[in-house]
Design a protein around this motif. Structure first.
Motif, short mmCIF file in Angstrom:
data_model
loop_
_atom_site.label_atom_id
_atom_site.label_comp_id
_atom_site.label_asym_id
_atom_site.label_seq_id
_atom_site.Cartn_x
_atom_site.Cartn_y
_atom_site.Cartn_z
N THR A 99 0.69 -1.22 0.01
CA THR A 99 0.08 -0.11 -0.08
C THR A 99 0.95 1.03 0.01
O THR A 99 0.27 2.47 -0.15
CB THR A 99 -0.90 -0.06 1.36
N PRO A 155 -11.69 -2.02 1.10
CA PRO A 155 -10.93 -1.06 0.34
C PRO A 155 -9.18 -1.24 0.38
O PRO A 155 -8.85 -2.14 1.10
CB PRO A 155 -11.13 0.27 0.90
N TRP A 156 -8.66 -0.68 -0.39
CA TRP A 156 -7.12 -0.64 -0.47
C TRP A 156 -6.45 0.17 0.58
O TRP A 156 -5.24 0.01 0.74
CB TRP A 156 -6.45 -0.47 -1.78
N PRO A 159 -6.16 -2.60 4.35
CA PRO A 159 -7.13 -3.88 4.45
C PRO A 159 -6.92 -4.58 5.63
O PRO A 159 -7.98 -5.23 5.73
CB PRO A 159 -6.17 -4.48 3.40
N LYS A 180 -13.42 -10.32 -0.23
CA LYS A 180 -12.90 -9.80 -1.57
C LYS A 180 -11.89 -8.55 -1.09
O LYS A 180 -12.39 -7.59 -0.94
CB LYS A 180 -13.80 -9.40 -2.45
N ALA A 182 -9.21 -5.68 -2.03
CA ALA A 182 -8.99 -4.80 -3.49
C ALA A 182 -8.24 -5.23 -4.40
O ALA A 182 -7.03 -5.87 -3.85
CB ALA A 182 -8.55 -3.39 -2.80
N GLU A 183 -8.31 -5.00 -5.69
CA GLU A 183 -7.44 -5.69 -6.55
C GLU A 183 -5.99 -5.08 -6.52
O GLU A 183 -5.19 -5.83 -6.79
CB GLU A 183 -8.35 -5.03 -7.93
N TRP A 184 -5.89 -3.76 -6.04
CA TRP A 184 -4.50 -3.29 -6.03
C TRP A 184 -3.73 -3.76 -4.74
O TRP A 184 -2.33 -3.78 -4.79
CB TRP A 184 -4.66 -1.63 -5.74
N THR A 185 -4.33 -4.41 -3.75
CA THR A 185 -3.73 -4.59 -2.45
C THR A 185 -4.22 -6.09 -1.89
O THR A 185 -4.88 -5.96 -0.63
CB THR A 185 -4.00 -3.51 -1.46
N GLY A 213 -13.79 -5.89 -8.81
CA GLY A 213 -14.93 -5.58 -8.38
C GLY A 213 -16.04 -5.90 -9.39
O GLY A 213 -17.06 -6.59 -8.93
N GLY A 233 -15.67 1.31 0.91
CA GLY A 233 -15.30 1.91 -0.28
C GLY A 233 -15.86 3.12 -0.71
O GLY A 233 -16.72 4.03 0.30
N THR A 237 -19.88 3.00 -5.88
CA THR A 237 -19.95 1.44 -5.71
C THR A 237 -21.01 1.08 -4.47
O THR A 237 -21.82 0.13 -4.87
CB THR A 237 -18.62 1.00 -5.40
#
Length: 495
Positions: A99, A155-156, A159, A180, A182-185, A213, A233, A237
């Motif tokens: 992060t 969220p990223w 986390p 689930k 976050a895609e970045w982290t 997502g 988030g 969304t």
């Protein structure tokens, strides 16, 4: 700066207690401090979500979990907390790399995650169902039961702490969890998942499914086997999740965005206010839903106060998250840094005057990272887009106010209602204004402090529901009423 030798999670996802490579697309996780690739993770697919939900429902319904007494489930939560504490250094270093956050902050987030499991375990042991007041020939009571499978979307920006705040109360209530990240982290969530499965939690009760997502998150929200979604988030969304939940008549918890005001009254302790404001907006590099991003200063103080605030902002140390002297670390991703920069350019176009910052720092140490200088902007009205939209970066807008009514009108003139900070020595002013502000949390002569025992959540477009506090476990439960007939005579209606 060289990185410590921190073991990385293998390229595996967790599907209902089973670790295996995801069958979705591969995605690189990037170190925001230098743009280097940390590792590659294959995403989950819709089929993985379906399997996780089905097997999670079976695990939640199994007597091995369903029939545990509260103190027995609490032992599982304490063992998870033990595992987090044993692996705290690795989790903190891993989150800093993933992060960009300072190691000081990620260490605090890991400690918070362990504390969350311990608090919820303690609350679970004293979570009493209710014998309600008798109002007829029946003994009446209210009990709480598991929902089944809970979808948790995090969220990223923090986390590991966000993961714990959803997993712990959901497990305490007797549910299975499909998480689930976050895609970045995804890395620290996967590492936490490994700690939880190694703790002895019955197989199937936890899945950790990284991915987009639009793929993984969408299936979790719409899957008929998911009985509740807890999401932290962005507001857009969150609104889409609320629409999907309405179609299913499913409860949701939504912890969304903010544009929080922080207020300096004439009688404030100036040094305390300046330090608190800097922490409230520039710690976490401004990537916090409760960041105090709108500063209202009494007009009589404004010029001198802002001059001191700007001077102290310029002295903040910007650097790598692993450097113990760093106060402002890189943003989470280069794309997000560019988004923050675009917001600042729009502020200039709106007529705002950048008093400090307003650009990426210069120098070899910064050129490959997602850095952005702490930024203060003046001369914008509260109606400007910069003062109304969440930037989620180290950007502070300075505004003035004439009197209490003017302040309350401006502070509440926002789509959001998450948090607020008040700086005053007068307890009567603090009480009066705190009750008039539309915000789920109001800090008085402090900012950005949290307690597991104190409910947290937002008003208006900042969300629905509350996390933390004594109601935390109940929020992941279904409530049922039982009536025990006490009359010795048949009901007279039938004759």
């Amino acid at each position: 700066m060289s990185h410590p030798a921190v073991p990385l999670p293998p390229d595996e996802i967790l599907v209902a207690g089973e670790w295996r490579r995801g069958t979705g697309a591969a995605s690189e996780t990037v170190d925001p401090a230098d743009g280097g690739v940390i590792t590659e993770i294959h995403h989950a697919t819709a089929d993985d979500v379906d399997e996780a939900v089905r097997r999670g429902a079976e695990a939640a319904a199994s007597p091995a979990w369903r029939d545990l007494l509260p103190h027995e489930r609490a032992r599982h939560l304490h063992r998870i907390a033990d595992g987090i504490e044993r692996d705290a250094d690795r989790l903190a270093n891993l989150q800093t790399r993933d992060t960009g956050k300072t190691l000081r902050e990620t260490s605090a987030l890991v400690a918070s995650a362990a504390g969350t499991f311990r608090y919820v375990a303690g609350a679970l042991e004293t979570f009493d169902d209710e014998l309600t007041t008798q109002r007829g020939p029946s003994l009446t009571m209210s009990v709480h039961e598991p929902i089944g499978v809970v979808g948790a979307i995090v969220p990223w920006n923090s986390p590991v702490a966000s993961d714990a705040q959803k997993i712990a109360p959901a497990l305490a209530a007797g549910n299975a969890v499909v998480l689930k990240p976050a895609e970045w982290t995804p890395l620290v969530s996967l590492a936490l998942g490994r700690i939880i499965t190694d703790s002895g939690l019955p197989a199937g009760l936890l899945s950790v499914l990284p991915g987009a997502g639009s793929v993984v998150g969408e299936v979790i929200v719409t899957h008929p086997g998911v009985g509740k979604v807890s999401f932290t988030g962005g507001t857009s969304t969150g609104r889409r999740i609320a629409h999907a939940a309405a179609e299913k008549l499913m409860p949701v918890s939504l912890e969304l965005g903010g544009k929080s005001p922080t207020v300096v009254f004439e009688d404030a302790d100036i040094d305390a206010a300046i330090n608190g404001i800097l922490f409230g907006i520039f710690s976490s590099s401004g990537q916090s839903c409760i960041a105090g991003s709108r500063l209202f200063v009494a007009e009589s103080l404004r010029d001198d106060f802002v001059e001191r605030l700007v001077a102290k902002t310029r002295a903040l140390r910007v650097g790598h998250g692993l450097d113990p002297l760093t106060q402002v670390a890189p943003l989470v991703h280069h794309k997000h840094r560019d988004s923050v920069a675009q917001h600042v350019e729009r502020a200039r176009a709106e007529g705002g005057r950048v008093l400090t910052g307003g650009q990426a720092p210069e120098g070899a140490a910064y050129e490959r990272g997602a850095f952005y200088l702490p930024t203060i902007i003046d001369e914008l009205p509260n109606t400007a887009a910069t003062c109304q939209e969440e930037i989620f970066g180290p950007v502070l807008a300075v505004l003035g106010f004439k009197d209490e009514d003017d302040l309350v009108a401006q502070a509440n003139d926002s789509a959001f209602g998450l948090a607020c900070g008040l700086w005053t020595r007068d307890y009567r002013t603090a009480w009066r204004v705190a009750r008039r502000i539309d915000a789920g949390t109001v800090w008085i002569n402090t900012y950005k402090q949290f307690s597991s025992s104190t409910p947290f959540g937002g008003m208006k477009e900042s969300g629905l529901g509350r996390e933390k506090g004594r109601g935390w476990i109940a929020a992941y439960s279904r409530q049922k009423s039982l009536y025990w007939g006490l009359s010795d005579s048949p009901h007279p209606w039938a004759g």
